[in-house]
Write an enzyme that holds these catalytic residues in place. Structure first.
Site, short mmCIF file in Angstrom:
data_model
loop_
_atom_site.label_atom_id
_atom_site.label_comp_id
_atom_site.label_asym_id
_atom_site.label_seq_id
_atom_site.Cartn_x
_atom_site.Cartn_y
_atom_site.Cartn_z
N HIS A 53 0.84 -1.20 0.00
CA HIS A 53 0.00 0.00 0.00
C HIS A 53 0.88 1.26 0.00
O HIS A 53 0.58 2.23 -0.69
CB HIS A 53 -0.89 -0.04 1.24
CG HIS A 53 -1.87 1.08 1.33
ND1 HIS A 53 -2.46 1.45 2.51
CD2 HIS A 53 -2.36 1.93 0.40
CE1 HIS A 53 -3.27 2.47 2.30
NE2 HIS A 53 -3.22 2.78 1.03
N GLU A 56 2.22 1.90 -3.42
CA GLU A 56 1.17 2.49 -4.27
C GLU A 56 1.13 4.01 -4.10
O GLU A 56 0.96 4.74 -5.07
CB GLU A 56 -0.18 1.86 -3.91
CG GLU A 56 -1.38 2.49 -4.59
CD GLU A 56 -2.51 2.80 -3.62
OE1 GLU A 56 -2.90 3.98 -3.52
OE2 GLU A 56 -3.00 1.86 -2.96
N HIS A 57 1.28 4.50 -2.88
CA HIS A 57 1.32 5.95 -2.64
C HIS A 57 2.58 6.58 -3.22
O HIS A 57 2.53 7.65 -3.84
CB HIS A 57 1.26 6.22 -1.13
CG HIS A 57 -0.11 6.14 -0.54
ND1 HIS A 57 -0.67 7.18 0.16
CD2 HIS A 57 -1.04 5.15 -0.55
CE1 HIS A 57 -1.88 6.83 0.58
NE2 HIS A 57 -2.12 5.59 0.17
N GLU A 134 -4.57 8.01 6.83
CA GLU A 134 -5.55 7.14 6.17
C GLU A 134 -5.90 5.97 7.07
O GLU A 134 -7.07 5.57 7.19
CB GLU A 134 -5.00 6.64 4.84
CG GLU A 134 -5.95 5.74 4.09
CD GLU A 134 -5.37 5.21 2.78
OE1 GLU A 134 -6.00 4.31 2.20
OE2 GLU A 134 -4.31 5.70 2.36
#
Length: 833
Positions: A53, A56-57, A134
């Site tokens: 994740h 991905e950022h 997040e």
């Protein structure tokens, strides 16, 4: 509407291993990219939860070919497109939609950022804080917490049971081992053999392929990595749980751990899952959902896949508004088993599959470029062809999975509600949960099940539609480019409006079945509160829209007393910012407490006596007449009176949201409604967007959820700023927005003439593109009607952008900063002293 074959893509595999699907849609004004990396959270090192994740950022934060301010995010935002990414268990998706002539630049940036990300240490440190924010926000999201709770029921060695979101503690940036793992994960999976790319646009397939070949050379070539098969889902660790979810209404979650042998083709497994979901989620008369609602055991059923990979799946059935006391839970569980037995014995799965395939083909015709690209990406990954006839293996797999759902060893029962429960250790997300005893058996009952009926929006048209007592004022516009599609917006006005929250709840409950039927045939139905009325928005095949509207009005005007909404607090399980966005009309409510309104005692009568103001685009003469026949009397839609000039000053409304994070909406209405003013404010919103995101999210790291953009609220047009933060109060959030706006004054003063001309041209192009589509033109006309603006207003705004001067732009900015049109704040807290 005549049956039309769904467009089929062209499939290619490049020499470096990149798999490509190309779909040409000549009528599409936009193009879309969907790129999937065949690796996700379950493929990352177990020592570093969230690494996939996090990567991905990071890829959005600069690549060898494009600095962050020139990268994909900035490029797409500047041309009015949309872009996002998502990390799942076994894949990571990147997708965007842009004007067709910008596809080349978007594809170049996407492929470069995946192949050659910078991964700079400073950017990593900033982005870890964003990812941590997040994580905190997702820790309040109901679906995230439900998925985490179900994970605790799976075997401890299964990756679906582990915490994989990532946060500040799991992403140890200063560790050499972490940095090596991050780069090793990128080298292993972000290469051509692991990627599948779908392009949809008006270009020919040959032109689309040429674009791919032009930009795909930088992708490293390597063989596809074989993902390790997951361990078995049995035996389950837990089967009966109770979870506390603050602000939620009681619900029953029944999940099933399903798995098929490896010899069963993946395509057959996924075909079977789709058939199962269709059979379980149908809302037609005599179905599981319909019978349970009739018996007042629940108010709605949602079916979704929590996890799916290879031959495994975790299928969840969410029964809403279930009484936590009494036999309701046991009755629902027994009814479900009875329904499954009925399906197993009575269903013609071949016929059900054929019906589902025909409906899916209709749905494909309605999808826009981005939705279509993502749909085909999913089909590619699971090896299925949309609309294809059912395979023998798929039908047999459906029967096997149906049998597994009747096996108690594969079932998980999770009761959810606001009642307190102890903290559950080791889940990653903050769960409050405890074990419970199995529910007691209930006496058998005759449910009189019926197989799913044909969609009522298809087939022969009723000869004489039911005419309601309501009157209507209607207006019609021709379609600019519709391909048989149309749109209709309507506002139901009431002589004595009931409480708005109950009004919307009643409408949503009554129309849930109609919404599902509409979606099945490629149509759309939305409801929203507007002023003191209920707004209906319909879009879909032009010949079906009169029938859809007739069903909407009939359902609203007839309901048993059991379907009437009870007063009570709204479901507070959504993120605070989403709750505020759902309450935007309150920005213009009178200060002080809401006026008391008596609850309605005759909801159907309220709707039968309502007056509808409506506007349609793309409907032929016969279709317009069919809609007019639904009403006792019709007239032409009169123009709305222009709104009074907004009062200057600052206004704060406390939404009284009980949430651990601060959230705030700031709406700045235009002080004047003329076309030149709107051109300036739309330009400001476009020029603010990128810097606002970079300053508050990237530099200040205030939170994960924020945006700014041009909006219309209760007929007023202006700029909306939205922020949610785990580290700042609502007062501080407003201060950061004020500081941002002050800094933008200097930036606008130094804005180059060429940059202003490009921004004006881009905005004019976006407005023209919107007016050239059926849903876009209908939305523009309808919003103008609600705002009391003339029909020529949209074209006047586009004309005003020609030659728009820097001095005019700066005057608009000063008017905004000085709150000449007023500042309206809706926040989850009290105003500053």
């Amino acid at each position: 509407m005549p049956e039309m074959p769904a467009p089929r893509p062209v499939r290619r595999r490049l020499a470096n291993g990149l798999e490509v699907l190309l779909l040409s849609r000549a009528e599409a004004p936009r193009a879309a990219i969907s790129l999937r990396v065949a690796a996700g959270s379950h493929d990352e090192p177990a020592a570093y939860p969230g690494l996939a994740h996090f990567l991905e950022h990071l890829v959005f934060l600069g690549s060898a070919g494009f600095a962050p301010e020139q990268g994909l995010m900035a490029y797409v935002q500047a041309c009015g497109g949309q872009v996002n990414a998502s990390t799942q268990a076994r894949h990571t998706d990147y997708f965007c939609e842009v004007p067709a002539d910008r596809l080349d630049g978007a594809l170049a940036r996407m492929l470069d950022m995946l192949a050659r990300p910078l991964l700079e240490p400073a950017a990593q440190r900033r982005e870890r804080e964003v990812l941590h924010a997040e994580f905190l926000a997702r820790g309040q999201d109901a679906d995230t917490l439900l998925d985490a709770a179900l994970g605790q029921a799976l075997p401890a060695g299964h990756r679906a049971a582990a915490f994989l979101a990532g946060n500040r503690a799991t992403l140890t940036l200063d560790s050499d081992a972490f940095q090596q793992a991050l780069r090793a994960f990128h080298r292993r999976f972000y290469q051509a053999g692991q990627l599948s790319l779908v392009l949809v646009g008006p270009q020919s397939c040959a032109e689309l392929l040429a674009l791919v070949q032009c930009h795909a050379d930088d992708l490293p070539a390597a063989a596809r990595q074989v993902q390790a098969p997951p361990p078995t889902l049995l035996p389950l660790r837990e089967q009966h749980l109770r979870m506390s979810l603050r602000g939620s209404r009681p619900s029953l979650q029944l999940a099933f751990a399903l798995e098929l042998p490896s010899r069963v083709p993946i395509a057959a497994f996924n075909e079977a899952l789709a058939l199962l979901q269709s059979g379980l989620s149908t809302r037609s008369a005599g179905s599981l959902c319909a019978r349970l609602e009739e018996a007042a055991l629940c108010r709605g059923l949602e079916v979704r896949l929590v996890y799916r990979h290879l031959g495994q799946a975790l299928l969840l059935l969410n029964f809403a508004h279930v009484d936590p006391v009494g036999p309701a839970q046991a009755s629902i569980a027994a009814a479900l088993q009875d329904w499954l037995a009925f399906l197993a014995s009575a269903a013609d799965w071949g016929a059900l599959a054929a019906t589902r395939g025909a409906l899916e083909a209709r749905q494909l015709q309605a999808l826009g470029p981005l939705a279509l690209a993502r749909h085909w990406q999913e089909c590619l990954s699971v090896g299925r062809e949309p609309g294809a006839s059912a395979s023998a293996e798929g039908l047999q797999a459906a029967r096997t999975l149906l049998l597994q759902m009747r096996n108690p060893e594969r079932a998980i029962s999770l009761c959810v509600g606001p009642a307190e429960a102890p903290a559950w250790p080791g889940a990653g997300f903050p769960l409050h949960m405890s074990r419970t005893a199995p529910v007691a058996a209930v006496p058998p009952r005759a449910w009189n099940w019926r197989l799913p009926a044909a969609n009522p929006l298809l087939g022969p048209v009723a000869a004489a539609p039911v005419v309601l007592g309501m009157t209507a004022a209607l207006d019609w516009f021709a379609a600019p480019r519709g391909a048989g599609r149309a749109a209709f917006h309507g506002l139901l006005r009431f002589a004595e409006p009931p409480p708005l929250a109950q009004l919307l709840a009643y409408g949503q409950a009554r129309l849930r079945t109609v919404q599902v039927d509409a979606q099945e045939v490629g149509a759309m139905l939305r409801l929203a509160v507007e002023g003191d009325g209920l707004q209906l928005s319909l879009e879909g095949p032009a010949d079906l829209l009169p029938r859809l509207l007739a069903q909407v009005l009939a359902r609203l005007g007839t309901a048993p007393a059991a379907a009437w909404p009870a007063p009570g607090a709204a479901d507070a399980t959504q993120m605070p910012l989403r709750q505020l966005l759902g309450r935007l009309p309150e920005l213009f409510a009178a200060p002080g407490p809401e006026p008391a309104r008596a609850g309605c005692t005759d909801w159907p009568g309220l709707f039968r006596r309502a007056h509808l103001e409506g506007l349609g685009v793309g409907l032929a003469a016969g279709e317009r007449q069919a809609i007019a026949r639904l009403f006792a009397r019709t007239a032409c839609l009169p123009p709305t009176e222009p709104l009074a000039r907004p009062a200057p000053g600052r206004y704060w409304r406390d939404a009284a949201i009980d949430a651990p994070e601060a959230a705030l909406l700031l709406f700045c209405p235009q002080p004047a409604a003329d076309a030149a003013s709107e051109a300036g404010w739309r330009l400001l919103a476009q020029l603010y967007q990128g810097p606002f995101f970079a300053r508050l999210r990237g530099e200040l790291q205030l939170g994960y959820a924020l945006f700014c953009g041009f909006r219309q609220v209760e007929g007023r047009r202006g700029i909306l700023f939205a922020v949610q933060s785990p580290k700042a109060s609502t007062t501080q959030l407003l201060g950061h927005i004020e500081a941002f706006l002050a800094a933008q004054g200097e930036r606008l003063a130094w804005l180059a003439e060429q940059e202003l001309r490009v921004a004006c041209g881009e905005l004019a192009r976006q407005l023209g593109e919107q007016a050239a589509s059926v849903p876009g033109r209908a939305e523009l006309r309808w919003q103008q009607h609600l705002a009391g603006l003339p029909q020529a207003h949209g074209e006047a705004v586009r004309q005003a952008l020609n030659g728009f001067e820097s001095d005019e732009l700066q005057r608009c900015h000063r008017a905004l900063c000085q709150a000449r049109g007023g500042w309206r704040v809706l926040a989850g807290g009290a105003p500053p002293a």
